[in-house]
Design an enzyme around this catalytic site. Structure first.
Site, PDB file in Angstrom:
ATOM      1  N   ASP A 132       0.842  -1.189   0.000  1.00  0.00           N
ATOM      2  CA  ASP A 132       0.000   0.000   0.000  1.00  0.00           C
ATOM      3  C   ASP A 132       0.883   1.246   0.000  1.00  0.00           C
ATOM      4  O   ASP A 132       1.713   1.418   0.886  1.00  0.00           O
ATOM      5  CB  ASP A 132      -0.906  -0.018   1.231  1.00  0.00           C
ATOM      6  CG  ASP A 132      -2.115   0.883   1.057  1.00  0.00           C
ATOM      7  OD1 ASP A 132      -2.386   1.307  -0.091  1.00  0.00           O
ATOM      8  OD2 ASP A 132      -2.786   1.171   2.056  1.00  0.00           O
ATOM      9  N   HIS A 139      -3.535  13.983   0.875  1.00  0.00           N
ATOM     10  CA  HIS A 139      -3.808  13.098   2.017  1.00  0.00           C
ATOM     11  C   HIS A 139      -2.658  13.142   3.028  1.00  0.00           C
ATOM     12  O   HIS A 139      -2.875  13.304   4.230  1.00  0.00           O
ATOM     13  CB  HIS A 139      -4.032  11.661   1.531  1.00  0.00           C
ATOM     14  CG  HIS A 139      -4.120  10.649   2.628  1.00  0.00           C
ATOM     15  ND1 HIS A 139      -5.146  10.619   3.542  1.00  0.00           N
ATOM     16  CD2 HIS A 139      -3.289   9.620   2.975  1.00  0.00           C
ATOM     17  CE1 HIS A 139      -4.953   9.619   4.402  1.00  0.00           C
ATOM     18  NE2 HIS A 139      -3.839   8.999   4.076  1.00  0.00           N
ATOM     19  N   GLU A 205     -10.589   4.061   3.497  1.00  0.00           N
ATOM     20  CA  GLU A 205      -9.664   4.843   2.678  1.00  0.00           C
ATOM     21  C   GLU A 205      -9.981   4.542   1.219  1.00  0.00           C
ATOM     22  O   GLU A 205      -9.969   3.379   0.796  1.00  0.00           O
ATOM     23  CB  GLU A 205      -8.204   4.512   3.007  1.00  0.00           C
ATOM     24  CG  GLU A 205      -7.808   4.977   4.411  1.00  0.00           C
ATOM     25  CD  GLU A 205      -6.294   4.966   4.664  1.00  0.00           C
ATOM     26  OE1 GLU A 205      -5.560   4.259   3.940  1.00  0.00           O
ATOM     27  OE2 GLU A 205      -5.865   5.672   5.596  1.00  0.00           O
ATOM     28  N   GLU A 207      -9.107   4.137  -2.396  1.00  0.00           N
ATOM     29  CA  GLU A 207      -7.866   3.872  -3.127  1.00  0.00           C
ATOM     30  C   GLU A 207      -8.164   3.150  -4.441  1.00  0.00           C
ATOM     31  O   GLU A 207      -9.253   2.611  -4.647  1.00  0.00           O
ATOM     32  CB  GLU A 207      -6.922   2.986  -2.302  1.00  0.00           C
ATOM     33  CG  GLU A 207      -6.658   3.509  -0.900  1.00  0.00           C
ATOM     34  CD  GLU A 207      -5.488   2.831  -0.198  1.00  0.00           C
ATOM     35  OE1 GLU A 207      -4.780   2.032  -0.863  1.00  0.00           O
ATOM     36  OE2 GLU A 207      -5.284   3.093   0.995  1.00  0.00           O
ATOM     37  N   ASP A 239      -9.358   0.473   1.859  1.00  0.00           N
ATOM     38  CA  ASP A 239      -8.385   0.076   2.881  1.00  0.00           C
ATOM     39  C   ASP A 239      -8.946   0.453   4.260  1.00  0.00           C
ATOM     40  O   ASP A 239      -8.602   1.479   4.832  1.00  0.00           O
ATOM     41  CB  ASP A 239      -7.060   0.802   2.595  1.00  0.00           C
ATOM     42  CG  ASP A 239      -5.994   0.463   3.621  1.00  0.00           C
ATOM     43  OD1 ASP A 239      -6.045  -0.637   4.190  1.00  0.00           O
ATOM     44  OD2 ASP A 239      -5.112   1.307   3.841  1.00  0.00           O
ATOM     45  N   ARG A 243      -8.567   3.838  13.256  1.00  0.00           N
ATOM     46  CA  ARG A 243      -7.649   4.943  13.564  1.00  0.00           C
ATOM     47  C   ARG A 243      -7.115   4.909  14.984  1.00  0.00           C
ATOM     48  O   ARG A 243      -5.982   5.315  15.243  1.00  0.00           O
ATOM     49  CB  ARG A 243      -8.354   6.285  13.331  1.00  0.00           C
ATOM     50  CG  ARG A 243      -8.831   6.507  11.915  1.00  0.00           C
ATOM     51  CD  ARG A 243      -7.684   6.574  10.938  1.00  0.00           C
ATOM     52  NE  ARG A 243      -8.177   6.747   9.571  1.00  0.00           N
ATOM     53  CZ  ARG A 243      -7.420   6.537   8.493  1.00  0.00           C
ATOM     54  NH1 ARG A 243      -6.168   6.165   8.602  1.00  0.00           N
ATOM     55  NH2 ARG A 243      -7.930   6.702   7.295  1.00  0.00           N
ATOM     56  N   GLN A 246      -4.533   2.199  15.219  1.00  0.00           N
ATOM     57  CA  GLN A 246      -3.356   2.655  14.469  1.00  0.00           C
ATOM     58  C   GLN A 246      -2.504   3.616  15.280  1.00  0.00           C
ATOM     59  O   GLN A 246      -1.285   3.489  15.341  1.00  0.00           O
ATOM     60  CB  GLN A 246      -3.828   3.330  13.175  1.00  0.00           C
ATOM     61  CG  GLN A 246      -2.707   3.717  12.212  1.00  0.00           C
ATOM     62  CD  GLN A 246      -3.241   4.238  10.873  1.00  0.00           C
ATOM     63  OE1 GLN A 246      -4.442   4.214  10.623  1.00  0.00           O
ATOM     64  NE2 GLN A 246      -2.352   4.683  10.015  1.00  0.00           N
ATOM     65  N   LYS A 259      -5.062  -2.233  10.154  1.00  0.00           N
ATOM     66  CA  LYS A 259      -5.359  -2.394   8.733  1.00  0.00           C
ATOM     67  C   LYS A 259      -5.574  -3.849   8.325  1.00  0.00           C
ATOM     68  O   LYS A 259      -6.206  -4.107   7.309  1.00  0.00           O
ATOM     69  CB  LYS A 259      -4.169  -1.876   7.906  1.00  0.00           C
ATOM     70  CG  LYS A 259      -3.765  -0.440   8.187  1.00  0.00           C
ATOM     71  CD  LYS A 259      -4.514   0.531   7.314  1.00  0.00           C
ATOM     72  CE  LYS A 259      -3.868   1.905   7.333  1.00  0.00           C
ATOM     73  NZ  LYS A 259      -4.541   2.815   6.390  1.00  0.00           N
ATOM     74  N   THR A 263      -9.262  -5.740   3.781  1.00  0.00           N
ATOM     75  CA  THR A 263      -9.146  -4.755   2.704  1.00  0.00           C
ATOM     76  C   THR A 263     -10.082  -5.231   1.601  1.00  0.00           C
ATOM     77  O   THR A 263     -10.002  -6.392   1.196  1.00  0.00           O
ATOM     78  CB  THR A 263      -7.700  -4.702   2.176  1.00  0.00           C
ATOM     79  OG1 THR A 263      -6.814  -4.460   3.269  1.00  0.00           O
ATOM     80  CG2 THR A 263      -7.528  -3.619   1.122  1.00  0.00           C
ATOM     81  N   GLU A 370     -10.112  12.703   7.343  1.00  0.00           N
ATOM     82  CA  GLU A 370      -9.946  14.014   6.741  1.00  0.00           C
ATOM     83  C   GLU A 370     -11.286  14.732   6.564  1.00  0.00           C
ATOM     84  O   GLU A 370     -11.390  15.931   6.811  1.00  0.00           O
ATOM     85  CB  GLU A 370      -9.263  13.878   5.367  1.00  0.00           C
ATOM     86  CG  GLU A 370      -7.850  13.337   5.431  1.00  0.00           C
ATOM     87  CD  GLU A 370      -7.389  12.805   4.082  1.00  0.00           C
ATOM     88  OE1 GLU A 370      -7.606  11.603   3.827  1.00  0.00           O
ATOM     89  OE2 GLU A 370      -6.851  13.600   3.288  1.00  0.00           O
TER      90      GLU A 370
END
Lengths: 422, 422
Positions: A132, A139, A205, A207, A239, A243, A246, A259, A263, A370
């Site tokens: 990844d 970002h 996420e 992607e 993904d 948070r 993480q 993560k 996925t 975000e």
């Protein structure tokens, strides 16, 4: 003006799968539960195992042994672009409105063309390794501002190399798979001990990922200007990210449990051939990348992206993000060149994803982190609901497509619902 | 005192492969280049594909279709401990000095027992995902002191969870494979731009890894007290590391190109059954780990470890590190419980490595980074040579064994030579 290619199968202008696309996937049906390869055409799947068995692909330089009567695309992906091009041309010919071969044979059509509604899509590839990247400047900057402040937002290495980490291949799942909310250690309050429980800050996420066709040998880097020879096609990638897990675990070796629980990818692989008409110049880079990453005429693709959210009480989904693949700073060619410059080999089926694709405007950010700015600006949904992060039973759906003149080359969607932790 | 089990094959007391061990590997010979499974016994390999074909393993609950006539151990590893135990008992019986079955049949011996010198060992497993932990407190502390100073040596999370990251499965190679020195970006001087070229700070990391037998489902964590049911056996691991590439690239997502060019493993998988007599209590942990990691009677293994180095001009290798697996802070059961607590699934063939195994004394550090303290204290080799990091044509060899009463249960070795960058 040249006539647009047209299939005898009706495909409306917003459908993602016209004859210009022909993405590859692996499917089964209730009637025939054996996994096999097909291409999407409108609301149908052309069963390539059947087409191959009937020797309708001779002249495409396919090997004697079956390529499409397989539970993954790897055998076909290994063959390389010259073969891919021949098969694509032949399939366009077979599906063409001008060609009676399939069009006028009800028998053949019944055997080879399966209504999409009757198919179950499976993971299309046996994925070797999953990498990844972190290739959106917007970002990386947004996350940097949130965690390190405006002055140190981008790490010093970010503009020099496409930062990436290894993900978990074994937990990549196909669109439609429900995802159990992960549990783990978090430490919301630094003055108190860490605690254990379901993640409270579940995120997505947005992607795109690409798949390696022909691999490369250990110690033999893939030059940036030949990278695309190794790339078969692309899929949408969600993904999923916890948070809070993480934040507590990621120092100093990077994200792990935050993560690796899942996925999600879209089931149809859109080939680089189908994306070719939608090439646009890559983003200008400053500083000039090193020679091994430098390609003056490098390109990317104009792929419109959209994320929607639907809570359990919502009548319909709401679009919460509109972004575009072209916003990315590092291109897929640069990513692959960088990945192999150490001598790291590539295997057919390896997946390389872009990292979150955020654009310049607030509604183009590719993650809730975000979009809600770490939960400080909840997004408003329908029925009076709002979200800082993903709630149980929320469904996240990502879509992507290239807009042609009266047609779309699309990725379909990747969708998944978060189930409560057990 | 009970009689020690003994084979009709002579095995001296320092040999790693007595009848008490019987590690599994995949091999081929010049005469028969087909990869197949064998176990090591003294200086011989017992060809299990041949033993199975001759129906000498009936009563072991093996499936009808071949398990050992395979190019990887995955089929066997999937079957689980009850079957592994039966096969082990039967092989010990077949190889026993008391049993005439094999001992007295020259024909059978010729067919089934192959001199190790005539075999080529291959990668024993189709590795799904490879995870690398960071479970030595001494190693994490040493690295922390070097990069962040004594007061912040251990990150706040380190004593609460076994830190880990995803490695690259596709570049795991078997012992004996030469490794090309990687190239990449480095930034030796922060006041100047990064540069590109061969790594100048090549290092090894002394590790052990274990392989997953039966997998686990997404969303279903493996409890710590049942973790060993999923663990087939262990190998030596050399996690080659380019320290200068690592330093520049690793923020914020962890090591990538610094590690992914190659990871070497020993060819023989030593089973947990063979290691059982060498269980020792696990290291005391403070603070008390969370319940999901807590196992009052947790164990580890007393496995002696050794690293040697041999430069191109050296007549013989020199031992530069002596360590022990028991020094590790986090156990393999805790590692697996942590890895799956997020809901991350495991697949047969996944490899989980320990991270560098450093002990308490300076000669027990498991990397050159620590042994030379970042190059500040070069190690002295023979022939007047010294090293800060690995030079071209240097060979690194790691060995490991458990010391029994008059016998060893050993891992053999993992060896590799660094070739110059191209």
């Amino acid at each position: 003006m040249s006539q647009k290619p047209k299939s005898f199968i009706e495909v409306d202008s917003e459908n993602h799968f016209p004859i210009q696309n022909l993405p590859y996937g692996v499917f089964r049906t209730v009637k025939n539960p054996k996994p096999r390869v097909g291409v999407a055409i409108g609301d149908f799947v052309l069963d390539l195992s059947e087409v191959e068995r009937r020797r309708m692909l001779s002249g495409c330089d396919l090997p004697q042994s079956p390529v499409f009567d397989k539970s993954a695309l790897n055998t076909f992906m290994k063959l390389g672009r010259p073969v891919w091009r021949k098969v694509r041309r032949r399939l366009q010919e077979l599906l063409s409105a001008e060609n009676p071969e399939l069009r006028d044979s009800d028998g053949l059509k019944t055997e080879c063309l399966i209504p999409m509604a009757e198919t179950v899509m499976l993971l299309p590839v046996e994925i070797g390794d999953y990498t990844d990247f972190y290739s959106s400047k917007e970002h990386a900057t947004n996350v940097g501002i949130m965690f390190r402040g405006k002055d140190n937002a981008l790490m010093p290495n970010w503009l020099h190399l496409p930062v990436a980490y290894h993900g978990r291949a074994g937990s990549v799942v196909v669109s439609g798979t429900d995802i159990r909310r992960p549990k783990g250690q978090t430490r919301p309050d630094d003055s108190r001990p860490p605690r254990f429980g379901p993640s409270r800050l579940m995120d997505f996420e947005l992607e795109l990922g690409f798949f390696i066709g022909p691999g490369s040998e250990p110690g033999e880097p893939v030059p940036v200007d030949r990278a695309d020879e190794h790339i078969f096609g692309m899929v949408l990638v969600n993904d999923w990210s916890a948070r809070d897990i993480q934040k507590w675990e990621y120092q100093p070796l990077g994200p792990f449990l935050a993560k690796n629980f899942a996925t999600s990818i879209s089931p149809w692989i859109v080939t680089l051939e189908a994306l070719e008409p939608f090439r646009v110049p890559a983003v200008a880079q400053d500083p000039e990348p090193m020679p091994y990453l430098s390609r003056p005429d490098d390109w990317t693709y104009d792929i419109q992206l959209q994320v929607s959210m639907q809570g359990a009480n919502m009548v319909r989904e709401k679009i919460i993000c509109r972004s575009n693949f072209r916003y990315l700073y590092w291109t897929i060619n640069q990513q692959l060149a960088h990945h192999t410059v150490s001598g790291c080999n590539m295997r057919t089926g390896d997946m390389l994803a872009s990292g979150t694709i955020s654009g310049p405007t607030e509604d183009s950010y590719g993650s809730l982190l975000e979009l809600t700015w770490r939960g400080s600006k909840p997004i408003q949904l329908a029925e009076g609901e709002e979200r800082k992060f993903i709630a149980d039973y929320d469904r996240i759906t990502m879509r992507g497509w290239c807009e042609g003149d009266g047609y779309r080359v699309g990725f379909g969607e990747v969708t998944g619902k978060i189930l409560p932790a057990e």
